[in-house]
Scaffold this active site. Structure first.
Site, short mmCIF file in Angstrom:
data_model
loop_
_atom_site.label_atom_id
_atom_site.label_comp_id
_atom_site.label_asym_id
_atom_site.label_seq_id
_atom_site.Cartn_x
_atom_site.Cartn_y
_atom_site.Cartn_z
N LYS A 63 4.08 1.79 5.66
CA LYS A 63 5.36 1.63 4.97
C LYS A 63 6.47 1.62 6.00
O LYS A 63 6.33 2.19 7.09
CB LYS A 63 5.59 2.77 3.98
N ASP A 92 10.37 -4.57 -0.56
CA ASP A 92 10.41 -3.35 -1.39
C ASP A 92 11.85 -3.26 -1.91
O ASP A 92 12.57 -4.28 -1.92
CB ASP A 92 10.03 -2.12 -0.55
#
Length: 443
Positions: free
Chosen positions: A125, A165
């Site tokens: 991430k 995202d």
């Protein structure tokens, strides 16, 4: 103290002041405890000690110039958590709340989510504490190019494949991919969520929302029910919320509410998605503007969307948006199923309320895995230098989500926790990762 709880305690001590990361570890390791502690081979191989420690953490400054000629500086992150089953895979988030704790929390969750897809992708991430809201296209391009000027040396199609995202959509992915290509002199599938003109996949935009509803529908179907004629509340109003609403409507549900960070809209006649897309995709406005198009709708400032009576709740906004009081309200109003479209949007206390009251509850690592699963399909298309039709990708996505539900349900039953999909998701995801780590030795 058990092996699992000992690892959890030491990990918290070693990573102080990281509450979001602590939350993710607690949720996963607590549910894994009986399964792991009954199998000493995991302790002998140090699986949990390795699992909670990222393989690599990158932190860097991101200097950029705003439209007034002033130099701004943000902080960038990429946590490459686990590559046991494939290259690191996970989104990049641009939001003022981004910090190391949140990125580690999201990356740890991503390991299990990616494992559940059945695709060969590891967990990672990234992000930055940059807020795209209110910025010009030029400013966003300047930031994205600066961000990628550091990150490019750490990623690659067989190393780490980022995606979008919160705060990172097609525009931002395009700017970052263009800079990556310029710096490396390579055109490769190093990003997913790309535009269709340069290697993107059809159905990727819709994938997380569609996948969420496919999972929800299969869960209800396996319990003798369906989405038809159900009333649903969806939080958020970005891609996940919009396409979850669209698919739920196609399957016969009435979605009556959507939200953003300012408040929520309630439309007893059912949300008009054409209006929402006009506001969010074209005007880049706030959900409060919905009333300008639909005067009968009610807009409420602030939180409270979970007080609306519904059969199905789909939290699709952000982490920890649904707390214990919200969960109690949903239960008292007769909600029968909660499926997470965002990453851990329900607090641990809210999750306990759902499980205690026998609500069908699907955690995000299982229910919202459709996005990353379709990203893996995009990677596959890029590797083959081909593209599939929308229907081909959509059918593969539906098959993946049904398979995830079956694996999660089976793992829960085998553990003696039928219909506890939190336990099922964590065990099903963990077994594959642990097997790969053990096969590869002390790496």
């Amino acid at each position: 103290m058990s092996y699992t709880m000992n690892v959890l305690q030491k990990a918290k001590e070693r990573n102080p002041n990281e509450p979001e990361f602590h939350q993710a570890m607690t949720e996963i390791l607590t549910t894994l405890q009986p399964f792991v502690d009954a199998r000493p081979e995991y302790e002998n191989a140090g699986i949990l000690e390795r699992l909670v420690e990222p393989e690599r953490i990158l932190m860097f400054r991101v200097p950029w110039v705003d439209d007034n000629g002033k130099i701004r500086v943000n902080k960038g992150y990429r946590v490459q958590f686990n590559s046991a089953i494939g290259p690191y895979k996970g989104g990049i988030r641009f939001h003022p709340s981004v910090c190391l704790s949140i990125i580690k929390f999201l990356g740890f969750e991503q390991i299990f989510k990616n494992s559940l897809t059945g695709q060969p992708i590891g967990g990672g991430k990234g992000g930055a504490d940059f807020d795209p809201k209110g910025k010009s296209d030029r400013e966003i391009m300047a930031f994205c190019q600066s961000f990628m000027t550091e990150l490019f040396r750490h990623i690659g199609s067989d190393t780490d494949v980022p995606a979008g995202d919160i705060g990172v959509g097609g525009r931002e992915v395009g700017y970052m991919y263009g800079q990556y290509k310029r710096l490396t002199n390579r055109f490769e599938g190093v990003f997913t969520g790309k535009g269709l003109t340069y290697g993107g996949s059809l159905a990727r935009t819709e994938a997380t929302g569609y996948g969420l509803v496919y999972f929800t529908d299969e869960m209800l179907r396996q319990h003798g029910d369906s989405l038809k004629d159900k009333t649903a509340v969806v939080s958020g109003s970005g891609n996940v919320a919009i396409y979850a609403t669209k698919k739920a409507q196609q399957l016969g549900s009435k979605v009556v509410a959507l939200s953003d960070s300012n408040g929520y809209i309630y439309d007893v006649d059912g949300i008009d998605l054409a209006v929402v897309k006009e506001i969010k995709d074209v005007r880049r406005g706030r959900i409060s503007e919905y009333k300008n198009y639909k005067p009968n709708a009610v807009y409420t400032e602030g939180k409270g969307i979970w007080n609306i009576k519904c059969d199905i709740a789909l939290p699709c906004a952000t982490q920890n948006e649904l707390n214990e009081n919200d969960a109690e309200a949903l239960v008292n109003n007769g909600c029968i199923a909660v499926c997470e479209g965002a990453n851990m949007p329900s607090t641990l206390e809210a999750t306990e309320v759902f499980l205690r009251n026998k609500i069908l509850f699907a955690p995000g690592k299982a229910a919202n895995a459709g996005g990353v699963a379709t990203s893996a399909l995009e990677m596959c298309q890029n590797s083959m230098r081909t593209s599939w039709t929308f229907d081909e990708v959509d059918q593969k996505l539906k098959g993946i989500m049904v398979n995830i539900y079956n694996n999660v349900s089976s793992a829960a039953k085998e553990a003696g926790h039928e219909d506890n999909f939190v336990v099922g998701a964590n065990i099903a995801g963990f077994k594959k990762i642990a097997a790969a780590m053990m096969a590869q030795g002390a790496v």
